[in-house]
Design an enzyme around this catalytic site. Sequence first.
Site, short mmCIF file in Angstrom:
data_model
loop_
_atom_site.label_atom_id
_atom_site.label_comp_id
_atom_site.label_asym_id
_atom_site.label_seq_id
_atom_site.Cartn_x
_atom_site.Cartn_y
_atom_site.Cartn_z
N LYS A 1 0.93 -1.30 -0.20
CA LYS A 1 -0.26 0.06 -0.02
C LYS A 1 0.94 1.41 0.08
CE LYS A 1 -2.82 0.69 3.56
NZ LYS A 1 -2.77 1.83 4.16
N ARG B 1 2.92 5.97 -3.38
CA ARG B 1 4.06 6.69 -4.01
C ARG B 1 4.23 6.49 -5.37
NH1 ARG B 1 4.11 5.78 1.36
NH2 ARG B 1 5.55 6.78 2.92
N GLY C 1 -4.95 8.11 5.62
CA GLY C 1 -4.31 8.75 6.24
C GLY C 1 -3.21 8.91 5.26
N ARG D 1 -8.94 11.73 12.72
CA ARG D 1 -7.13 11.88 12.88
C ARG D 1 -6.54 13.06 12.90
NH1 ARG D 1 -5.30 6.68 9.35
NH2 ARG D 1 -3.42 6.86 10.74
N SER E 1 7.33 9.10 12.14
CA SER E 1 6.05 9.08 11.19
C SER E 1 6.55 9.30 9.76
CB SER E 1 4.88 9.94 11.33
OG SER E 1 4.15 10.18 10.34
N GLN F 1 4.82 8.98 7.25
CA GLN F 1 3.97 10.08 6.65
C GLN F 1 4.16 11.46 6.68
OE1 GLN F 1 -0.01 9.17 7.85
NE2 GLN F 1 -0.20 7.10 6.93
N ASP G 1 1.99 -1.28 11.86
CA ASP G 1 0.59 -1.60 11.45
C ASP G 1 0.35 -2.89 11.86
OD1 ASP G 1 0.28 0.92 10.30
OD2 ASP G 1 0.92 0.40 8.26
N ARG H 1 -6.01 1.61 18.10
CA ARG H 1 -5.99 0.08 17.97
C ARG H 1 -5.67 -0.46 19.21
NH1 ARG H 1 -3.02 0.49 12.12
NH2 ARG H 1 -4.99 0.29 10.89
N ARG I 1 -7.55 -3.35 9.73
CA ARG I 1 -6.50 -3.99 10.27
C ARG I 1 -7.48 -4.77 11.42
NH1 ARG I 1 -2.50 -3.42 6.84
NH2 ARG I 1 -1.97 -1.39 6.09
#
Length: 441
Positions: free
Chosen positions: A27, A32, A100, A128, A173, A175, A325, A356, A401
């Site tokens: 993913k 990307r 996200g 988020r 992170s 991201q 994850d 989570r 997930r």
Amino acid sequence: MPHALPQPRTIAHAERLSGRLRVPGDKSISHRALMLSALAVGESRVEGLLEGEDVLATAAAMRAMGAEIMRDEECIWRIHGVGVGGLLQPTGALDMGNSGTSTRLLMGLVASHPITATFTGDASLSGRPMGRVIEPLSRMGADITASPGGRLPLMLRGLCPAVPIEYTLPVASAQVKSAVLLAGLNTPGITRVIEPVPTRDHSERMLAGFGAELTVEPGPIGRVISIRGEAELKPQQIVVPGDPSSAAFWMVAGSVVPGSDIVIENVGLNPTRTGLLTALRMMGADITEQDARIVGGEPVADLRVRHAALSAIEVPPDLAPSMIDEYPVLFVSAAFASGRTVARGAHELRVKESDRIAAMRATLEANGVACIEHEDGLSIEGTGGDPIPGGGVVASKLDHRIAMSSVIAGLHAARPVTIDDVAPVATSYPSFFDQLEGLSA
Ligand code: S3P
């Protein structure tokens, strides 16, 4: 892309799992690949792209900003990019669905283009925190008006030319790192990110592959990643390796369901992603790598997973970034280990597609597994290999997930496990249930 109706599903225990399966494309790499191809001049070709809802949200957004993106009958994606600096003003809001990664990385791209974009998402994504990208992107000159608490919907007005910054990540992170690097692509001079704790490095690898001038060096407080802006990206042919985060479900399922023997083909083994494999091996899992090779610049192998007796461990907190994850399914493996597994140092789990830590505690407790919730993780009492009691109803909380981890728990439970809604599985793993059926046949 909200799902119209909840899709409840009840999972009965499996006798044994056997056979081979090929996990879908990674993913992170798929997002990307689309973004960078959309910024290269000329046609890029992407094979093995994950066709899950999250990645399709990225594709739709890049189309809305001018890229031509097509998929042929052989599932090859062809992308004609607009060139760095060439993104067009989207006419409507960019709907990021549940994703996200799409949101934060695209905010980075828009931040240094002379356009304004509105980002919206589903209920999970709208809860988020986006402050972590708003802060560095504002420093680069973007003007961002967010909903209370730095959340979606938000409007981002990019600045061109933007201002290059040196940014030390306050939170581990990928991201946030990627958002700043992508903003740096169209920013004059050098944009620098300092990463005290290494996170997945797909952006660095792929930016360099597309011809951006990017260096990675060790520094006194961590990795220093520098990108020279106003780059010209050259179109690429990309083969996306299989997603280790999707393989994770079968690594655990094969380990805990007695008699299982499965081969998971095409698993990406980038060292920034293999924390779960390390943790499972520490617990005694029998997972061997076959046919190790390089696919699309990333290490890949087939994994043979055989049932094994698992023992509880203290999960090393420094594995967290490389398995962030995978904690939900690691918690499931712990439920079948002998002894108490303690997993701490994973505070970031609170701000994923769901909280989570709370979601998995609820899942396990509803199915008769004792756990203790910590601020930054869970402690879980395992059965020593016996089935968990099961019989619970689990809330998937718009989190793919959580849904898939609960399914795996149900495969070795005395009574069936019901998940209130498995529709979110389609965000990252549309073929999950078909593949499960193949392994159970
Ligand atoms: C991702 C980074 C991680 C991960 C997410 C994908 C990426 O998020 O949880 O699923 O592709 O960069 P954080 O950067 O929030 O840790």
